[in-house]
Design an enzyme around this catalytic site. Structure first.
Site, PDB file in Angstrom:
ATOM      1  N   GLN A  91       3.675 -15.270 -14.737  1.00 52.59           N
ATOM      2  CA  GLN A  91       3.514 -16.570 -15.392  1.00 52.59           C
ATOM      3  C   GLN A  91       4.358 -16.543 -16.661  1.00 52.59           C
ATOM      4  O   GLN A  91       4.001 -15.913 -17.645  1.00 52.59           O
ATOM      5  CB  GLN A  91       2.035 -16.822 -15.714  1.00 52.59           C
ATOM      6  CG  GLN A  91       1.750 -18.195 -16.255  1.00 52.59           C
ATOM      7  CD  GLN A  91       0.259 -18.419 -16.527  1.00 52.59           C
ATOM      8  OE1 GLN A  91      -0.560 -17.517 -16.427  1.00 52.59           O
ATOM      9  NE2 GLN A  91      -0.075 -19.631 -16.892  1.00 52.59           N
ATOM     10  N   VAL A  93       5.142 -18.874 -18.859  1.00 48.52           N
ATOM     11  CA  VAL A  93       4.594 -19.604 -20.002  1.00 48.52           C
ATOM     12  C   VAL A  93       3.067 -19.581 -19.862  1.00 48.52           C
ATOM     13  O   VAL A  93       2.539 -19.967 -18.818  1.00 48.52           O
ATOM     14  CB  VAL A  93       5.108 -21.066 -20.044  1.00 48.52           C
ATOM     15  CG1 VAL A  93       4.463 -21.838 -21.183  1.00 48.52           C
ATOM     16  CG2 VAL A  93       6.628 -21.089 -20.170  1.00 48.52           C
ATOM     17  N   HIS A  97       0.485 -24.093 -15.065  1.00 50.01           N
ATOM     18  CA  HIS A  97       1.525 -24.958 -14.512  1.00 50.01           C
ATOM     19  C   HIS A  97       1.673 -24.678 -13.026  1.00 50.01           C
ATOM     20  O   HIS A  97       1.524 -23.554 -12.571  1.00 50.01           O
ATOM     21  CB  HIS A  97       2.867 -24.806 -15.238  1.00 50.01           C
ATOM     22  CG  HIS A  97       3.439 -23.433 -15.269  1.00 50.01           C
ATOM     23  ND1 HIS A  97       2.983 -22.446 -16.115  1.00 50.01           N
ATOM     24  CD2 HIS A  97       4.452 -22.873 -14.559  1.00 50.01           C
ATOM     25  CE1 HIS A  97       3.698 -21.343 -15.931  1.00 50.01           C
ATOM     26  NE2 HIS A  97       4.595 -21.570 -14.983  1.00 50.01           N
ATOM     27  N   HIS A  99       4.195 -25.133  -9.757  1.00 56.96           N
ATOM     28  CA  HIS A  99       5.567 -25.361  -9.306  1.00 56.96           C
ATOM     29  C   HIS A  99       5.532 -26.173  -8.018  1.00 56.96           C
ATOM     30  O   HIS A  99       4.771 -25.858  -7.106  1.00 56.96           O
ATOM     31  CB  HIS A  99       6.269 -24.032  -8.982  1.00 56.96           C
ATOM     32  CG  HIS A  99       6.495 -23.156 -10.161  1.00 56.96           C
ATOM     33  ND1 HIS A  99       7.696 -23.118 -10.830  1.00 56.96           N
ATOM     34  CD2 HIS A  99       5.680 -22.278 -10.784  1.00 56.96           C
ATOM     35  CE1 HIS A  99       7.613 -22.252 -11.818  1.00 56.96           C
ATOM     36  NE2 HIS A  99       6.394 -21.723 -11.820  1.00 56.96           N
TER      37      HIS A  99
END
Length: 138
Positions: A91, A93, A97, A99
């Site tokens: 990961q 960041v 999130h 993708h």
């Protein structure tokens, strides 16, 4: 503690090619896409991983992921998509999130090897973002 780049994208402090935004989530083009149209969907709420997302927020967040996935496939004339999310390992960041990568048969993507590329230029990235925004408006 370092500032979160995705939180900065959400509030507009960091430029991005935003394709969707509402009170729950923001979606934008990945700056280093696997294929053009590769998007990230992030919750507005800063949480590191899926397991940190409050249970009442999971359904609304993934409803947005589903909507953006449909738009990516339609906008990019893709036969399907690859939808992935890492928790901590790989990961890049530390903000949840997802993708969404457009896929086609024989596109060269093998397993979890993600060859990264770049958009041809700013105009190319803008044109792809426009296509995705148009598909989301449908």
């Amino acid at each position: 503690m370092q500032p979160c780049v995705f939180c900065a994208v959400i509030v507009g402090e960091v430029p991005s090619h935003r394709v969707y935004a509402d009170e729950t989530a923001v979606a934008f083009l990945d700056a280093r896409p696997i294929f053009p149209g590769h998007c990230l969907v992030v919750p507005r709420l800063h949480v590191h991983t899926l397991t940190d997302l409050p249970a009442p927020d999971i359904g609304p967040f993934f409803t947005r992921v589903q909507r953006v996935t449909s738009a990516v496939e339609r906008a990019m004339a893709a036969a399907g998509s690859f939808v992935a999310q890492n928790n901590r390992v790989s990961q890049s960041v530390p903000h949840l999130h997802v993708h969404i990568v457009p896929r086609n048969p024989k596109d060269g993507l093998r397993g979890f090897f993600w060859p990264r590329g770049r958009y041809e230029d700013e105009a190319h990235a803008s044109a792809v973002a426009d296509r995705l925004r148009a598909a989301l408006a449908d």
